[in-house]
Design a protein around this motif. Structure first.
Motif, short mmCIF file in Angstrom:
data_model
loop_
_atom_site.label_atom_id
_atom_site.label_comp_id
_atom_site.label_asym_id
_atom_site.label_seq_id
_atom_site.Cartn_x
_atom_site.Cartn_y
_atom_site.Cartn_z
N SER A 54 0.87 -1.18 0.00
CA SER A 54 0.00 0.00 0.00
C SER A 54 0.90 1.23 0.00
N SER A 55 0.32 2.41 -0.27
CA SER A 55 1.16 3.61 -0.21
C SER A 55 0.36 4.83 0.25
N PHE A 58 -0.94 7.02 -2.67
CA PHE A 58 -2.19 6.55 -3.26
C PHE A 58 -3.37 6.93 -2.37
N CYS A 157 -24.28 4.52 5.90
CA CYS A 157 -23.75 5.89 5.96
C CYS A 157 -24.85 6.94 6.04
N ARG A 196 -5.86 -4.25 0.84
CA ARG A 196 -5.18 -3.05 0.35
C ARG A 196 -6.17 -1.98 -0.14
N GLN A 262 -16.09 -3.27 -0.77
CA GLN A 262 -16.80 -2.48 -1.79
C GLN A 262 -16.09 -2.54 -3.14
N GLY A 264 -15.10 0.17 -5.06
CA GLY A 264 -15.02 1.62 -4.87
C GLY A 264 -15.24 2.42 -6.14
N ARG A 265 -14.64 1.95 -7.25
CA ARG A 265 -14.78 2.65 -8.53
C ARG A 265 -16.24 2.71 -8.98
N ASN A 302 -14.96 10.50 0.46
CA ASN A 302 -13.92 10.65 -0.55
C ASN A 302 -13.88 12.10 -1.02
N1 COA Z 1 -2.03 1.56 -2.27
C1 COA Z 1 -1.52 1.67 -3.52
N2 COA Z 1 -2.22 1.36 -4.62
C2 COA Z 1 -3.48 0.92 -4.46
C3 COA Z 1 -4.07 0.77 -3.19
C4 COA Z 1 -3.30 1.11 -2.06
N3 COA Z 1 -3.78 1.00 -0.83
N4 COA Z 1 -5.34 0.33 -3.34
C5 COA Z 1 -5.55 0.19 -4.66
N5 COA Z 1 -4.42 0.54 -5.34
C6 COA Z 1 -4.21 0.53 -6.79
C7 COA Z 1 -5.11 -0.48 -7.48
O1 COA Z 1 -4.53 -1.75 -7.48
C8 COA Z 1 -5.22 0.11 -8.86
O2 COA Z 1 -4.06 -0.22 -9.60
P1 COA Z 1 -4.13 -0.52 -11.18
O3 COA Z 1 -4.59 0.79 -11.78
O4 COA Z 1 -2.75 -0.89 -11.50
O5 COA Z 1 -5.14 -1.62 -11.34
C9 COA Z 1 -5.19 1.62 -8.63
O6 COA Z 1 -4.57 1.79 -7.34
C10 COA Z 1 -6.55 2.25 -8.64
O7 COA Z 1 -7.42 1.50 -7.79
P2 COA Z 1 -8.95 1.84 -7.63
O8 COA Z 1 -9.56 0.88 -6.67
O9 COA Z 1 -9.56 1.98 -8.96
O10 COA Z 1 -8.81 3.28 -6.91
P3 COA Z 1 -9.81 4.47 -6.88
O11 COA Z 1 -9.19 5.61 -7.53
O12 COA Z 1 -11.19 4.07 -7.30
O13 COA Z 1 -9.87 4.79 -5.31
C11 COA Z 1 -11.34 4.47 -3.44
C12 COA Z 1 -10.34 3.83 -4.39
C13 COA Z 1 -11.93 3.40 -2.54
C14 COA Z 1 -10.64 5.51 -2.61
C15 COA Z 1 -12.45 5.17 -4.26
O14 COA Z 1 -12.91 4.31 -5.27
C16 COA Z 1 -13.63 5.62 -3.45
O15 COA Z 1 -13.51 6.25 -2.41
N6 COA Z 1 -14.84 5.35 -3.96
C17 COA Z 1 -16.07 5.83 -3.34
C18 COA Z 1 -16.37 4.90 -2.26
C19 COA Z 1 -17.44 5.39 -1.33
O16 COA Z 1 -17.83 6.52 -1.28
N7 COA Z 1 -17.90 4.45 -0.56
C20 COA Z 1 -18.82 4.72 0.44
C21 COA Z 1 -18.31 3.95 1.56
S1 COA Z 1 -19.40 4.07 2.88
#
Ligand code: COA
Length: 374
Positions: A54-55, A58, A157, A196, A262, A264-265, A302
């Motif tokens: 993880s990072s 990100f 939520c 992650r 979830q 997320g996307r 987010n």
């Molecule tokens: N550290 C580093 N990289 C990570 C990571 C982490 N912790 N988690 C995922 N990645 C990577 C993925 O593997 C992916 O890599 P790839 O492009 O090589 O496949 C890339 O980052 C993008 O991942 P993705 O899951 O598409 O990220 P995202 O931009 O959609 O962000 C969330 C993830 C969860 C932050 C975002 O989707 C979100 O917040 N969505 C709304 C969710 C929400 O409102 N939920 C309500 C909850 S109550």
């Protein structure tokens, strides 16, 4: 007679412990090293996928989260444990959710200039309650010394905004006169710290609101409820399968699907248009323009999602204090997020100014309340 109903007080309990992104990522990456070492053979033979690090970069870029508060740090950062370790409390001592909810409720009562005995309904509205029954609301009702009745309700939520809507309806019906809507959220207990995609998302907190009639209200800062609207639409994209039937299938009772997970996307892409059309119709039906809102107390999941909603409602170049962000320090606190923003960010509002309290999340669910400073 003025039948207006107001939020007359808010309260916030912030847990004493906290975790930064750096600490969380360090422990996640230690877990990754451990896992990949333990599965070295299966990984090199191609039977198991190695886990990726993880990072912090990100997490901050994708979500805006930098930090979260938690009730208990113990266990979360240990790569062998990765969950908060809490002692079970005896049945005759206050439960954890009642304790944190009570502290937020006392602040809300003080702001409303009310005593606990003035309250005749306690609603605990949050994503999870720690037991099936008796209701945490009834425990708080007794601990505070409130009259009337209490019940728990869960709409993930959107619990707090749906809770305010329920309170408003019950006051209008004459079933209650002054209501506490309390959201004690211990999200850390439902996070999969080994995942992650979601290990960084949540934090713990408790919020409370007093809802009552404007007539007789003693608060200096009442916010009149101009309109409310709730909507739900079934989706599996945010889900937890935790529940009372889990023990009936012992083999999977503790599987990862029993924690928050979830897509997320997909959530991002599907919820945003729902939020837009929900708010469009709410404003149109109320004969109001979104641009009339002086503050947006939005759900805190987010930062990028919030920026889209702000842009849609108020356009470009909106000063940050018009749509306050608290998820950078609190992370996603489920139903409490928008209420933290409401509690902390009311400065500068003048009599007659309007604002929007809006939550969105699992269900899907959206709850939105238009408020006006009296
Ligand atoms: N550290 C580093 N990289 C990570 C990571 C982490 N912790 N988690 C995922 N990645 C990577 C993925 O593997 C992916 O890599 P790839 O492009 O090589 O496949 C890339 O980052 C993008 O991942 P993705 O899951 O598409 O990220 P995202 O931009 O959609 O962000 C969330 C993830 C969860 C932050 C975002 O989707 C979100 O917040 N969505 C709304 C969710 C929400 O409102 N939920 C309500 C909850 S109550």
């Amino acid at each position: 007679m003025d039948n207006s109903i107001v939020i007359s007080g808010t309260g916030l309990f912030t847990p004493p412990e906290s975790i930064s992104n750096e600490e969380l990522v360090e422990s996640f990456n230690a877990f990754v090293d451990l896992f990949n070492r333990q599965h070295e053979g299966e990984i090199s033979s191609g039977h198991v996928e190695p886990l990726a690090y993880s990072s912090c970069e990100f997490i901050e870029k994708a979500s805006g989260i930098k930090h979260r508060y938690v009730m208990v740090r113990d266990g979360i950062l240990d790569p062998e444990i990765m969950m908060p370790l809490m002692d079970e409390r005896a049945a005759d001592s206050l439960s954890v959710q009642a304790e944190m909810g009570l502290l937020a409720a006392q602040q809300a009562l003080a702001e409303a200039d009310l005593d606990a005995a003035d309250i005749d309904l306690v609603i605990v509205a949050c994503a999870y309650t720690q037991r099936a029954y008796p209701a945490v609301a009834i425990e708080i009702q007794q601990a505070l010394g409130c009259r009337g009745f209490g019940f728990d309700m869960q709409v993930a939520c959107s619990s707090a905004t749906f809770g305010v809507s329920a309170a408003q309806g019950l006051i209008q019906q004459g079933a209650a006169s002054r209501v506490l809507v309390i959201s004690p959220e211990i999200c850390s207990a439902q996070v999969n710290y080994r995942d992650r995609d979601s290990h960084f998302i949540f934090g713990d907190v408790a919020t409370a609101m007093v809802v009552e009639r404007l007539q007789g209200c003693r608060s200096h800062l009442p916010l009149q409820i101009i309109g409310q609207r709730c909507i739900t639409e079934y989706s599996n994209n945010i889900r937890s399968n935790f529940g009372f039937l889990n023990r009936c299938t012992p083999a999977t009772a503790y599987a990862a699907d029993k924690l928050f997970h979830q897509q997320g996307r997909k959530v991002f892409k599907e919820l945003l248009p729902m939020i837009y059309s929900h708010l469009d119709s709410q404003f149109a039906d109320a004969g109001l323009e979104p641009a009339m809102m002086k503050r947006l107390w939005l759900h805190q999941a987010n930062i990028n999602m919030n920026q889209f909603v702000v842009k849609k409602l108020l356009g470009e170049d909106v000063p940050p204090d018009m749509a306050p962000i608290v998820l950078d320090t609190y992370a996603n606190t489920a139903s409490a997020g928008s209420v933290i923003a409401l509690h902390k960010c009311r400065e500068g509002l003048r009599s007659g100014d309007m604002g929007l309290l809006c939550s969105f999340g699992a269900g899907y669910s959206i709850g939105s309340i238009i408020l006006k400073t009296v």
